[in-house]
Design a protein around this motif. Structure first.
Motif, mmCIF file in Angstrom:
data_model
loop_
_atom_site.group_PDB
_atom_site.id
_atom_site.type_symbol
_atom_site.label_atom_id
_atom_site.label_comp_id
_atom_site.label_asym_id
_atom_site.label_seq_id
_atom_site.Cartn_x
_atom_site.Cartn_y
_atom_site.Cartn_z
ATOM 1 N N ALA A 23 -5.963 5.981 -8.263
ATOM 2 C CA ALA A 23 -6.459 4.613 -8.114
ATOM 3 C C ALA A 23 -5.341 3.600 -8.299
ATOM 4 O O ALA A 23 -5.242 2.625 -7.543
ATOM 5 N N TYR A 24 -4.491 3.811 -9.290
ATOM 6 C CA TYR A 24 -3.384 2.873 -9.505
ATOM 7 C C TYR A 24 -2.404 2.915 -8.330
ATOM 8 O O TYR A 24 -1.976 1.871 -7.818
ATOM 9 N N LEU A 25 -2.058 4.112 -7.886
ATOM 10 C CA LEU A 25 -1.108 4.241 -6.782
ATOM 11 C C LEU A 25 -1.663 3.624 -5.500
ATOM 12 O O LEU A 25 -0.962 2.899 -4.789
ATOM 13 N N SER A 26 -2.933 3.899 -5.205
ATOM 14 C CA SER A 26 -3.519 3.438 -3.946
ATOM 15 C C SER A 26 -3.883 1.966 -3.967
ATOM 16 O O SER A 26 -3.637 1.246 -2.997
ATOM 17 N N GLN A 27 -4.492 1.507 -5.076
ATOM 18 C CA GLN A 27 -5.023 0.148 -5.108
ATOM 19 C C GLN A 27 -4.029 -0.874 -5.646
ATOM 20 O O GLN A 27 -3.955 -1.987 -5.137
ATOM 21 N N ARG A 28 -3.275 -0.506 -6.669
ATOM 22 C CA ARG A 28 -2.354 -1.472 -7.266
ATOM 23 C C ARG A 28 -0.980 -1.449 -6.582
ATOM 24 O O ARG A 28 -0.441 -2.485 -6.220
ATOM 25 N N LEU A 29 -0.423 -0.258 -6.410
ATOM 26 C CA LEU A 29 0.888 -0.161 -5.763
ATOM 27 C C LEU A 29 0.763 -0.123 -4.247
ATOM 28 O O LEU A 29 1.750 -0.354 -3.541
ATOM 29 N N LEU A 203 -16.256 1.614 -11.080
ATOM 30 C CA LEU A 203 -15.625 2.654 -11.881
ATOM 31 C C LEU A 203 -14.190 2.913 -11.411
ATOM 32 O O LEU A 203 -13.266 3.012 -12.234
ATOM 33 N N ILE A 204 -13.992 2.976 -10.103
ATOM 34 C CA ILE A 204 -12.651 3.214 -9.574
ATOM 35 C C ILE A 204 -11.728 2.043 -9.898
ATOM 36 O O ILE A 204 -10.547 2.231 -10.218
ATOM 37 N N ASP A 205 -12.263 0.823 -9.835
ATOM 38 C CA ASP A 205 -11.456 -0.343 -10.197
ATOM 39 C C ASP A 205 -11.041 -0.281 -11.664
ATOM 40 O O ASP A 205 -9.894 -0.625 -12.010
ATOM 41 N N LYS A 206 -11.942 0.186 -12.507
ATOM 42 C CA LYS A 206 -11.601 0.343 -13.921
ATOM 43 C C LYS A 206 -10.532 1.414 -14.095
ATOM 44 O O LYS A 206 -9.589 1.265 -14.898
ATOM 45 N N PHE A 207 -10.655 2.516 -13.336
ATOM 46 C CA PHE A 207 -9.628 3.555 -13.378
ATOM 47 C C PHE A 207 -8.262 2.982 -12.991
ATOM 48 O O PHE A 207 -7.240 3.312 -13.598
ATOM 49 N N ALA A 208 -8.234 2.127 -11.952
ATOM 50 C CA ALA A 208 -6.973 1.552 -11.487
ATOM 51 C C ALA A 208 -6.352 0.660 -12.561
ATOM 52 O O ALA A 208 -5.131 0.702 -12.798
ATOM 53 N N ARG A 209 -7.190 -0.164 -13.208
ATOM 54 C CA ARG A 209 -6.671 -1.077 -14.230
ATOM 55 C C ARG A 209 -6.148 -0.310 -15.442
ATOM 56 O O ARG A 209 -5.080 -0.622 -15.979
ATOM 57 N N LEU A 210 -6.891 0.726 -15.850
ATOM 58 C CA LEU A 210 -6.441 1.530 -16.982
ATOM 59 C C LEU A 210 -5.218 2.366 -16.609
ATOM 60 O O LEU A 210 -4.320 2.573 -17.428
#
Length: 462
Positions: A23-29, A203-210
């Protein structure tokens, strides 16, 4: 490079760790990341795909073979920024129970990938170092790049864990605090599929933030980026290309909340062999798609949606009519249940199904699970005597034994034999899940049967 997420045992949070990273790699980066899953699982890959928007690929050397695993990893890692593999069970837990065949460690050695080891620290302090040291030294061929400490309860708890791991100089690449609101709902066959979770985006957005704050990205990114080539010759690509013909076939694939267990490779291989895949829903569509020459029913949860399937009588009648007219049909597990006379759910309610298989599927508490070697007795898709590997995972049973069984089944490292699978008309229906990547004759024979059916329909008198 790429990275494998492993656990010291089942239930330590491998999927949560993997989804946070994805989630972090796909949504944030916003990088392209290709995910993989060790073993025969269908549901974890659904979550991967939901996050990355790319099909997750299963790496299973029993359902396929070592060469196919390497080819699949090589093929699908091309052109992406990162590759991430989620392991299965504990790092060294294999299919046999006596060695690590088909384990996460097996895949790590095969693909020459470092391992990020997730440890459940909820009941640990200093002992975490003994566990980590044991896993790092057990097989020197498996490189442990670092650990993720999961279910850490407090800052004081984390300090104890850090001090213990300093003594063995193993990097801590992630720390996840104990959090009940990060739980993915599950039921009798594992996680609830993505299509049934209403708050999944949140839930996925929370995974990305964490994920952004819980991991040491300065150390992790170099492990993930720049996926290197294994220099693998993809012979199966050539075999498929050589077998491809312009068939103009249309195969109807049941795809909805009741039927969702498909390996992407299976559908892609059928497409590469010339078939057009037409998705339809036995839950909501009143009829089959037009101009089709074959039917494919994957596994899933027909028992959960048995009432809705039963109420869609026109679809059941259409399927039965097509099968009675000789349409080639391939059905696995949930598909087998749908083609039976009825499904008796966990509440002992009976729901009418298609009825081409003279048996009733009854749900019970017993879980049937494991790899099976199948020797073909008779089938519209195999030569008699053919040996293949498949996987069973279900909590239902049929109340009748097949009069013309498809297979003799033998479990991994087991001498006991079971007769299984049903043949009726041009139906191949079994509890066994198969991966076409290691068995190209399956889709090839299915295509040939569909071609013959089309020819028979063209030549039939009006």
């Amino acid at each position: 490079m790429a990275l494998i997420i492993a656990g010291e045992r089942s239930g330590v949070g491998k999927t949560t760790v993997t989804l946070m990273l994805l989630a972090y790699l796909s949504q944030r980066l916003q990088v392209q990341v290709q995910s993989f899953k060790v073993g025969p699982d269908y549901i974890d890959p659904m979550f991967h795909q939901y996050v990355t928007k790319r099909p997750c690929r299963n790496l299973d050397p029993i359902l396929t073979n070592d060469a196919y695993v390497k080819q699949s990893f090589e093929r699908h890692s091309r052109g992406v920024d990162c590759a991430l593999v989620e392991g299965v069970m504990g790092l060294f837990d294999g299919a046999t129970g006596i060695d690590d065949t088909a384990s996460t460690a097996h895949i790590a050695r095969l693909l020459k990938l470092p391992v990020l080891l997730a440890i459940d620290c909820s009941r640990l302090s200093r002992s975490v170092a003994a566990i980590a040291h044991g896993y790092r030294s057990f097989d020197p061929r498996v490189k442990i790049a670092g650990v993720v400490l999961n279910r850490v309860s407090s800052d004081r708890h984390l300090q104890f864990l850090k001090e213990a791991l300093e003594s063995i100089q193993l990097p801590i690449l992630g720390v996840l605090r104990r959090a009940d609101d990060l739980t993915i709902p599950d039921r009798h066959l594992g996680l609830v599929p993505t299509a049934e979770i209403t708050q999944l985006d949140q839930l996925i957005d929370k995974f990305a933030r964490l994920g952004e704050t819980c991991f040491d990205w300065e150390r992790l990114l170099p492990l993930l980026k720049g996926v290197r080539s294994l220099n693998v010759t993809t012979q199966d690509d050539k075999k498929i290309a050589d077998a491809t013909r312009s068939t103009s076939l249309r195969i109807a694939v049941a795809c909805d909340r009741a039927f969702s267990f498909y390996y992407p490779d299976n559908l892609e291989i059928l497409t590469q062999l010339g078939a057009e895949i037409v998705y339809w829903s036995p839950l909501t569509d009143p009829d089959l798609p037009e101009n089709i020459q074959g039917l494919y029913f994957g596994g899933g949860f027909p028992e959960v949606f048995a009432q809705q399937l039963a109420e869609n009588k026109s679809a059941r009648v259409a399927v039965k009519t097509a099968i009675e007219q000789g349409m080639p049909t391939y059905a696995e597990c949930g598909g087998l249940m749908y083609l039976s006379q009825a499904i008796v759910d966990f509440e002992q309610k009976s729901w009418s199904m298609v009825g081409v298989i003279p048996a009733t599927a009854i749900m019970d508490a017993r879980l049937t699970l494991g790899y099976r070697q199948a020797t073909v007795l008779q089938s519209p898709l195999f030569k008699t005597g053919t040996a293949i590997w498949g996987h069973e995972f279900h909590r239902s049973r049929l109340n009748q034994t097949p009069t013309k069984p498809l297979y003799k089944l033998q479990g991994y490292n087991s001498s006991s034999l079971v007769l299984e699978g049903w043949q009726a008309y041009q139906v191949h229906a079994s509890y066994l899940h198969l991966h076409f990547g290691g068995n190209l004759e399956i889709p090839q024979q299915f295509i040939q049967r569909c071609l013959k059916f089309r020819e028979s329909q063209v030549s039939a008198p009006n």
